[in-house]
Every structure is written in structure tokens, then in C-alpha cells.
Motif scaffolding. Structure first.
Motif, short mmCIF file in Angstrom:
data_model
loop_
_atom_site.label_atom_id
_atom_site.label_comp_id
_atom_site.label_asym_id
_atom_site.label_seq_id
_atom_site.Cartn_x
_atom_site.Cartn_y
_atom_site.Cartn_z
N ILE A 79 -9.84 -4.89 -1.52
CA ILE A 79 -9.96 -4.48 -0.13
C ILE A 79 -10.72 -3.16 -0.15
CG2 ILE A 79 -8.70 -3.71 1.91
CD1 ILE A 79 -6.39 -5.52 0.96
N ARG A 80 -11.83 -3.09 0.54
CA ARG A 80 -12.66 -1.88 0.50
C ARG A 80 -12.69 -1.11 1.81
NH1 ARG A 80 -14.84 -1.92 -4.32
NH2 ARG A 80 -15.39 -3.86 -5.33
N GLU A 81 -12.35 -1.77 2.89
CA GLU A 81 -12.46 -1.13 4.20
C GLU A 81 -11.09 -0.73 4.73
OE1 GLU A 81 -14.94 -3.24 6.94
OE2 GLU A 81 -16.11 -4.10 5.31
N TYR A 82 -11.10 0.17 5.67
CA TYR A 82 -9.88 0.61 6.32
C TYR A 82 -9.34 -0.51 7.22
CZ TYR A 82 -6.68 2.76 9.54
OH TYR A 82 -5.57 3.03 10.28
N TYR A 83 -8.05 -0.77 7.10
CA TYR A 83 -7.36 -1.69 8.00
C TYR A 83 -6.08 -1.00 8.48
CZ TYR A 83 -10.34 -5.45 6.27
OH TYR A 83 -11.41 -6.23 5.97
N PRO A 84 -5.65 -1.30 9.70
CA PRO A 84 -4.38 -0.72 10.18
C PRO A 84 -3.22 -1.23 9.32
CG PRO A 84 -5.49 -1.99 11.93
CD PRO A 84 -6.29 -2.13 10.68
N SER A 85 -2.14 -0.49 9.36
CA SER A 85 -1.00 -0.79 8.49
C SER A 85 -0.44 -2.20 8.70
CB SER A 85 0.11 0.24 8.66
OG SER A 85 0.54 0.30 10.00
N GLU A 86 -0.46 -2.71 9.93
CA GLU A 86 0.09 -4.05 10.16
C GLU A 86 -0.76 -5.13 9.47
OE1 GLU A 86 -2.19 -2.87 13.93
OE2 GLU A 86 -0.65 -1.94 12.70
N ILE A 87 -2.06 -4.89 9.32
CA ILE A 87 -2.92 -5.85 8.61
C ILE A 87 -2.64 -5.77 7.11
CG2 ILE A 87 -5.31 -6.48 8.06
CD1 ILE A 87 -4.52 -7.09 10.96
N ILE A 88 -2.51 -4.56 6.60
CA ILE A 88 -2.20 -4.40 5.17
C ILE A 88 -0.85 -5.04 4.86
CG2 ILE A 88 -1.72 -2.73 3.33
CD1 ILE A 88 -4.70 -2.99 4.05
N LYS A 89 0.14 -4.83 5.73
CA LYS A 89 1.45 -5.45 5.53
C LYS A 89 1.32 -6.97 5.51
CE LYS A 89 6.13 -5.98 7.09
NZ LYS A 89 7.07 -5.99 8.16
N SER A 90 0.52 -7.51 6.40
CA SER A 90 0.31 -8.95 6.44
C SER A 90 -0.32 -9.46 5.15
CB SER A 90 -0.56 -9.31 7.63
OG SER A 90 -0.84 -10.69 7.65
N ILE A 91 -1.30 -8.73 4.66
CA ILE A 91 -1.95 -9.12 3.39
C ILE A 91 -0.95 -9.07 2.25
CG2 ILE A 91 -3.70 -8.42 1.69
CD1 ILE A 91 -5.40 -7.47 4.14
N VAL A 92 -0.20 -7.98 2.17
CA VAL A 92 0.79 -7.81 1.09
C VAL A 92 1.83 -8.92 1.15
CG1 VAL A 92 2.70 -6.32 0.35
CG2 VAL A 92 0.45 -5.33 0.76
N SER A 93 2.15 -9.40 2.33
CA SER A 93 3.19 -10.43 2.47
C SER A 93 2.76 -11.78 1.90
CB SER A 93 3.59 -10.58 3.94
OG SER A 93 2.59 -11.25 4.68
N HIS A 94 1.51 -11.89 1.46
CA HIS A 94 1.03 -13.15 0.90
C HIS A 94 0.83 -13.14 -0.61
CE1 HIS A 94 0.23 -13.81 5.17
NE2 HIS A 94 0.38 -15.08 4.87
N LEU A 106 5.12 -0.62 -1.15
CA LEU A 106 6.38 -1.20 -1.63
C LEU A 106 7.30 -1.54 -0.44
CD1 LEU A 106 6.91 1.23 -4.63
CD2 LEU A 106 6.46 -1.23 -4.81
N VAL A 107 7.35 -0.66 0.54
CA VAL A 107 8.16 -0.92 1.74
C VAL A 107 7.64 -2.17 2.46
CG1 VAL A 107 8.79 -0.05 4.04
CG2 VAL A 107 8.87 1.48 2.05
N PHE A 108 6.32 -2.27 2.60
CA PHE A 108 5.73 -3.46 3.23
C PHE A 108 6.16 -4.73 2.49
CE2 PHE A 108 1.73 -1.03 4.85
CZ PHE A 108 2.47 -0.48 5.88
N ALA A 109 6.06 -4.69 1.16
CA ALA A 109 6.41 -5.88 0.37
C ALA A 109 7.89 -6.21 0.51
CB ALA A 109 6.04 -5.65 -1.09
N LEU A 110 8.74 -5.23 0.33
CA LEU A 110 10.18 -5.48 0.41
C LEU A 110 10.58 -6.01 1.79
CD1 LEU A 110 11.41 -2.31 -1.49
CD2 LEU A 110 11.61 -4.69 -2.30
N SER A 111 9.97 -5.48 2.85
CA SER A 111 10.32 -5.95 4.19
C SER A 111 9.83 -7.37 4.43
CB SER A 111 9.76 -5.00 5.26
OG SER A 111 8.36 -5.06 5.30
N SER A 112 8.94 -7.86 3.56
CA SER A 112 8.45 -9.24 3.64
C SER A 112 9.05 -10.12 2.55
CB SER A 112 6.92 -9.25 3.52
OG SER A 112 6.34 -8.52 4.57
N GLU A 113 10.07 -9.58 1.87
CA GLU A 113 10.76 -10.29 0.78
C GLU A 113 9.84 -10.63 -0.39
OE1 GLU A 113 13.39 -13.41 2.12
OE2 GLU A 113 13.88 -12.29 3.95
N ILE A 114 8.90 -9.74 -0.69
CA ILE A 114 7.99 -9.92 -1.82
C ILE A 114 8.53 -9.12 -3.00
CG2 ILE A 114 5.63 -9.53 -2.66
CD1 ILE A 114 5.91 -11.75 -0.49
#
Length: 192
Positions: A79-94, A106-114
Motif C-alpha cells: 500500500i503506497r498511498e494514504y487511506y483513511p483508517s476505516e479503509i486500512i482496517k478493512s484491508i487488515v481484516s482480510h 494491531l487494534v484494527f486486526a484484533l477488533s476484526s478477529e485477525i
């Protein structure tokens, strides 16, 4: 897919510069191990990105070095460009596993059960993972032993489904506590 989130603060705390930095070398070894031994693709995700006009290096600098140095570049995505935190969280959740040096990733991942593994520089990483029973998956920046980290990675990969279930078992109670805290904060704000 294994997510890898580097951190300029860890880079700054370890010896060497650029490709000769001990932390960068470890991240390259981790990426190579994920691709060659675990058969996974790697997603490099910067967390700190400087806004246009600001000078200095950010996490994209580290992602760029890592991608240049890994053996099988075609299995690495950045990922090279800036994205808002909700987009990054969505990406991390996959991703199937997140290896991160950034607390919020890490918080994003844990909140998505990753399932996660942390390469950190502060006690806060252990404190974050402890309620989930995952504090054994934290390595401090001053203990970046390649063999130990790769052994931890292998264990995290093998145990990822069990760890995902652990996170899922604990997460509702943590979310309830956070909701209660914000309700209390809202009451204080309303009363003043």
C-alpha cells in the motif's frame, strides 16, 4: 495473505541505516519466510504516512526497502498511498495473520478477529495482547533475534485458527467495557 506493518520508531531504535538496519533485515527475512516457507503472499502496509508538504521518511520508506530486498517480489504487495483508517482496517481484516509494529494496526486486526504477532518497542504491545492470551506473540525491538522471531512466526501461523477463536471469545467483553467507558465520558461531557 500475511500483513506486515513496519514502524519508523522501531527502525530508529535499531542499529544500521537503510538496508543495513537490523530491523529492516529482520522484516525482509520475515517476508521471505512467509512467501517461501509458508506459501503466503505478503501485504506491506504503512501506518504512518506523512501528509503532502511534510518532509521526512515515513513507514512507506521501510515498505519500499523491504519490497526491493525480498526474493520473490511478485508475491509482495504494498500500500503506497494514504487511506483513511476505516479503509486500512478493512484491508487488515482480510489478512490471515498480521505481523505489526504499529499499535493501531494491531487494534484494527484484533477488533476484526485477525490473529496477530507484534514486533514492538514499548510495553503497550504486551498490554494490548495480554487480555487475548497472546502476549507470547510479542517481540521487543531490543530482542530481534531472527531465529526466535521466525519460530514465533511459525507458531503464530500454525496456531492462527486457535488464536482467532481466542480473540473472538474475549472481544465482546472488551467491546462492552469500551462502550461503557465512552458512555461515562459522554455523561461527564453532558454534565459540564
Amino acid at each position: 495473505m500475511i500483513g506486515l506493518v513496519p514502524n519508523m520508531r522501531v527502525y530508529e531504535r535499531t542499529s544500521g541505516v537503510g538496508a543495513d538496519n537490523k530491523y529492516v533485515q529482520l522484516l525482509v527475512e520475515i517476508a521471505n519466510y512467509c512467501i517461501e516457507k509458508l506459501g503466503a503472499s505478503v501485504l506491506l502496509s504503512p501506518n504512518e504516512i506523512k501528509v503532502p508538504g511534510k518532509t521526512g521518511q515515513d513507514d512507506r520508506f521501510l515498505c519500499g526497502i523491504i519490497q526491493l530486498l525480498i526474493n520473490k517480489n511478485e508475491y509482495c504487495f504494498t500500500i503506497r498511498e494514504y487511506y483513511p483508517s476505516e479503509i486500512i482496517k478493512s484491508i487488515v481484516s482480510h489478512v490471515d495473520l498480521l505481523i505489526a509494529s504499529r499499535f493501531h494496526s494491531l487494534v484494527f486486526a484484533l477488533s476484526s478477529e485477525i490473529p496477530v504477532m507484534a514486533l514492538g518497542w514499548s510495553h503497550k504491545y504486551v498490554e494490548l495482547l495480554r487480555p487475548f492470551g497472546l502476549s507470547d506473540y510479542v517481540c521487543s525491538h531490543d530482542q530481534l533475534d531472527q531465529t526466535a522471531v521466525l519460530n514465533m512466526l511459525n507458531k503464530a501461523w500454525v496456531e492462527r485458527e486457535n488464536n482467532k477463536n481466542r480473540i473472538g471469545d474475549v472481544l465482546p467483553a472488551i467491546q462492552k467495557d469500551v462502550d461503557t467507558m465512552f458512555d461515562l465520558v459522554a455523561e461527564v461531557i453532558k454534565s459540564s
